[in-house]
Design a protein around this motif. Structure first.
Motif, PDB file in Angstrom:
ATOM      1  N   UNK A 195      -1.603  50.234  41.928  1.00 23.57           N
ATOM      2  CA  UNK A 195      -1.430  51.003  43.165  1.00 23.57           C
ATOM      3  C   UNK A 195      -0.415  50.334  44.073  1.00 23.57           C
ATOM      4  N   UNK A 196       0.181  51.142  44.928  1.00 27.82           N
ATOM      5  CA  UNK A 196       1.078  50.681  45.989  1.00 27.82           C
ATOM      6  C   UNK A 196       0.514  51.166  47.307  1.00 27.82           C
ATOM      7  N   UNK A 218       0.279  55.638  49.934  1.00 27.36           N
ATOM      8  CA  UNK A 218      -0.782  55.240  49.026  1.00 27.36           C
ATOM      9  C   UNK A 218      -0.481  55.911  47.691  1.00 27.36           C
ATOM     10  N   UNK A 219       0.022  55.131  46.748  1.00 29.82           N
ATOM     11  CA  UNK A 219       0.422  55.649  45.445  1.00 29.82           C
ATOM     12  C   UNK A 219      -0.430  55.007  44.368  1.00 29.82           C
ATOM     13  N   UNK A 220      -1.113  55.816  43.613  1.00 29.22           N
ATOM     14  CA  UNK A 220      -1.899  55.319  42.499  1.00 29.22           C
ATOM     15  C   UNK A 220      -1.228  55.629  41.184  1.00 29.22           C
ATOM     16  N   UNK A 221      -1.533  54.856  40.181  1.00 32.48           N
ATOM     17  CA  UNK A 221      -0.942  55.068  38.871  1.00 32.48           C
ATOM     18  C   UNK A 221      -2.013  55.191  37.805  1.00 32.48           C
ATOM     19  N   UNK A 222      -1.596  55.447  36.568  1.00 37.12           N
ATOM     20  CA  UNK A 222      -0.199  55.516  36.149  1.00 37.12           C
ATOM     21  C   UNK A 222       0.464  56.829  36.559  1.00 37.12           C
ATOM     22  N   UNK A 223       1.793  56.877  36.357  1.00 35.06           N
ATOM     23  CA  UNK A 223       2.540  58.080  36.671  1.00 35.06           C
ATOM     24  C   UNK A 223       3.922  57.745  37.177  1.00 35.06           C
ATOM     25  N   UNK A 224       4.730  58.780  37.317  1.00 32.51           N
ATOM     26  CA  UNK A 224       6.112  58.648  37.772  1.00 32.51           C
ATOM     27  C   UNK A 224       6.246  59.221  39.170  1.00 32.51           C
ATOM     28  N   UNK A 225       6.879  58.455  40.054  1.00 30.28           N
ATOM     29  CA  UNK A 225       7.162  58.917  41.417  1.00 30.28           C
ATOM     30  C   UNK A 225       8.658  58.788  41.650  1.00 30.28           C
ATOM     31  N   UNK A 226       9.317  59.920  41.913  1.00 30.65           N
ATOM     32  CA  UNK A 226      10.737  59.881  42.240  1.00 30.65           C
ATOM     33  C   UNK A 226      10.892  59.867  43.758  1.00 30.65           C
ATOM     34  N   UNK A 227      11.641  58.883  44.268  1.00 31.67           N
ATOM     35  CA  UNK A 227      11.919  58.792  45.700  1.00 31.67           C
ATOM     36  C   UNK A 227      13.218  59.535  45.979  1.00 31.67           C
ATOM     37  N   UNK A 228      13.159  60.510  46.871  1.00 31.85           N
ATOM     38  CA  UNK A 228      14.360  61.279  47.179  1.00 31.85           C
ATOM     39  C   UNK A 228      14.558  61.346  48.690  1.00 31.85           C
ATOM     40  N   UNK A 229      15.758  61.766  49.072  1.00 29.05           N
ATOM     41  CA  UNK A 229      16.097  61.839  50.491  1.00 29.05           C
ATOM     42  C   UNK A 229      17.591  61.679  50.660  1.00 29.05           C
ATOM     43  N   UNK A 230      18.090  62.048  51.835  1.00 30.22           N
ATOM     44  CA  UNK A 230      19.520  61.962  52.115  1.00 30.22           C
ATOM     45  C   UNK A 230      19.966  60.506  52.156  1.00 30.22           C
ATOM     46  N   UNK A 248       7.136  63.648  43.579  1.00 30.60           N
ATOM     47  CA  UNK A 248       8.337  63.369  44.371  1.00 30.60           C
ATOM     48  C   UNK A 248       7.911  62.877  45.750  1.00 30.60           C
ATOM     49  N   UNK A 249       8.523  61.803  46.190  1.00 30.59           N
ATOM     50  CA  UNK A 249       8.301  61.267  47.528  1.00 30.59           C
ATOM     51  C   UNK A 249       9.558  61.544  48.337  1.00 30.59           C
ATOM     52  N   UNK A 250       9.476  62.434  49.320  1.00 31.60           N
ATOM     53  CA  UNK A 250      10.646  62.866  50.091  1.00 31.60           C
ATOM     54  C   UNK A 250      10.702  62.106  51.410  1.00 31.60           C
ATOM     55  N   UNK A 251      11.701  61.223  51.548  1.00 36.10           N
ATOM     56  CA  UNK A 251      11.861  60.436  52.759  1.00 36.10           C
ATOM     57  C   UNK A 251      12.671  61.149  53.825  1.00 36.10           C
ATOM     58  N   UNK A 252      13.157  62.346  53.545  1.00 32.64           N
ATOM     59  CA  UNK A 252      13.940  63.090  54.528  1.00 32.64           C
ATOM     60  C   UNK A 252      13.046  63.777  55.555  1.00 32.64           C
ATOM     61  N   UNK A 253      11.778  63.927  55.240  1.00 36.54           N
ATOM     62  CA  UNK A 253      10.853  64.595  56.161  1.00 36.54           C
ATOM     63  C   UNK A 253      10.458  63.649  57.292  1.00 36.54           C
ATOM     64  N   UNK A 254      10.148  64.191  58.476  1.00 36.13           N
ATOM     65  CA  UNK A 254       9.697  63.341  59.572  1.00 36.13           C
ATOM     66  C   UNK A 254       8.516  62.450  59.160  1.00 36.13           C
ATOM     67  N   UNK A 255       7.630  63.021  58.365  1.00 33.74           N
ATOM     68  CA  UNK A 255       6.569  62.229  57.750  1.00 33.74           C
ATOM     69  C   UNK A 255       6.694  62.418  56.257  1.00 33.74           C
ATOM     70  N   UNK A 256       6.978  61.307  55.562  1.00 34.89           N
ATOM     71  CA  UNK A 256       7.244  61.400  54.119  1.00 34.89           C
ATOM     72  C   UNK A 256       6.069  62.051  53.419  1.00 34.89           C
ATOM     73  N   UNK A 257       6.390  62.960  52.496  1.00 32.72           N
ATOM     74  CA  UNK A 257       5.356  63.676  51.770  1.00 32.72           C
ATOM     75  C   UNK A 257       5.520  63.462  50.277  1.00 32.72           C
ATOM     76  N   UNK A 258       4.409  63.454  49.592  1.00 35.50           N
ATOM     77  CA  UNK A 258       4.426  63.361  48.137  1.00 35.50           C
ATOM     78  C   UNK A 258       4.039  64.717  47.595  1.00 35.50           C
ATOM     79  N   UNK A 259       4.932  65.280  46.774  1.00 34.95           N
ATOM     80  CA  UNK A 259       4.639  66.587  46.174  1.00 34.95           C
ATOM     81  C   UNK A 259       4.081  66.376  44.778  1.00 34.95           C
ATOM     82  N   UNK A 260       3.245  67.300  44.318  1.00 40.84           N
ATOM     83  CA  UNK A 260       2.677  67.183  42.972  1.00 40.84           C
ATOM     84  C   UNK A 260       3.752  67.357  41.910  1.00 40.84           C
TER      85      UNK A 260
END
Length: 205
Positions: free
Chosen positions: A2-3, A24-36, A193-205
């Motif tokens: 976990x992270x 709060x990121x649990x594994x296993x799994x793939x998380x792509x960090x995206x953003x401008x 996907x973890x989107x850092x472009x949002x005012x509050x970063x969101x993780x999408x399924x």
């Protein structure tokens, strides 16, 4: 595996204050960090890698503070910049990285062979193409079985065929580990996907 990121708020990068979301990121799994550009993707990777110690809050890898010595064995980090020595042979790099990861040298040599580099082991790094150096860098920095992998632009400078092969390898790792990847390309990654472009970063399924 976990992270956890709590209460950091922001970190200084030069003259900028880069926002850091609670995670709060649990594994296993793939998380792509995206953003401008400038959203803090590489900053987040460096924070998780322990290269930045936050002034407030905490960052933990598998329950251990990210900047603690004990966290080194819990993660592997592939940074964007290829930090291989140009005048040193690939075989020597394999020995050094294997020692640092506490794995047999044969494992490192096998990883390089998997990337089609078996016949380049005695060549200096500066004799490799950009794509070959990138593939060697990614495999050497991910040796062993650490439960968390942090990959910042692992496909940069490789051709499409090599990129597809590396993506398949990353997908295979994500079956058993927590893999966090930054990729500025337009590739269609699976996982979350973890989107850092949002005012509050969101993780999408």
């Amino acid at each position: 595996m976990a992270i956890e990121v709590r209460g950091v708020g922001a970190v200084r990068r030069g003259r900028r204050a880069v926002p850091v979301p609670d995670l709060s990121l649990g594994g296993p799994g793939l998380v792509r960090v995206r953003g401008a550009n400038g959203a803090g993707k590489s900053t987040l990777i460096e924070l998780l890698a322990g290269g930045i110690a936050p002034a407030v809050g905490e960052v933990r890898i598998c329950g251990v503070r990210a900047d603690a010595r004990a966290a080194r064995g819990l993660r592997r980090v592939c940074r964007t910049e290829i930090a291989l020595l140009g005048h040193v042979a690939l075989r020597r790099h394999a020995t050094l990285f294997a020692r640092a990861a506490a794995v047999p040298a044969l494992e490192a040599l096998g990883a390089l062979a998997d990337e089609g580099l078996a016949d380049r082991l005695d060549d200096r790094v500066d004799a490799l193409s950009t794509g070959e150096a990138r593939r060697a860098w990614m495999r050497l920095t991910t040796l062993g079985a650490a439960p968390v992998l942090l990959l910042d632009e692992p496909l940069l400078g490789v051709d499409e065929a090599a990129a597809e092969a590396l993506r398949e390898r990353i997908d295979a790792w994500a079956v058993e580990r927590l893999v966090v990847v930054v990729d500025h390309g337009r590739r269609d990654w699976g996982g979350r996907a973890l989107d850092l472009s949002q005012p509050r970063a969101r993780i999408s399924p």
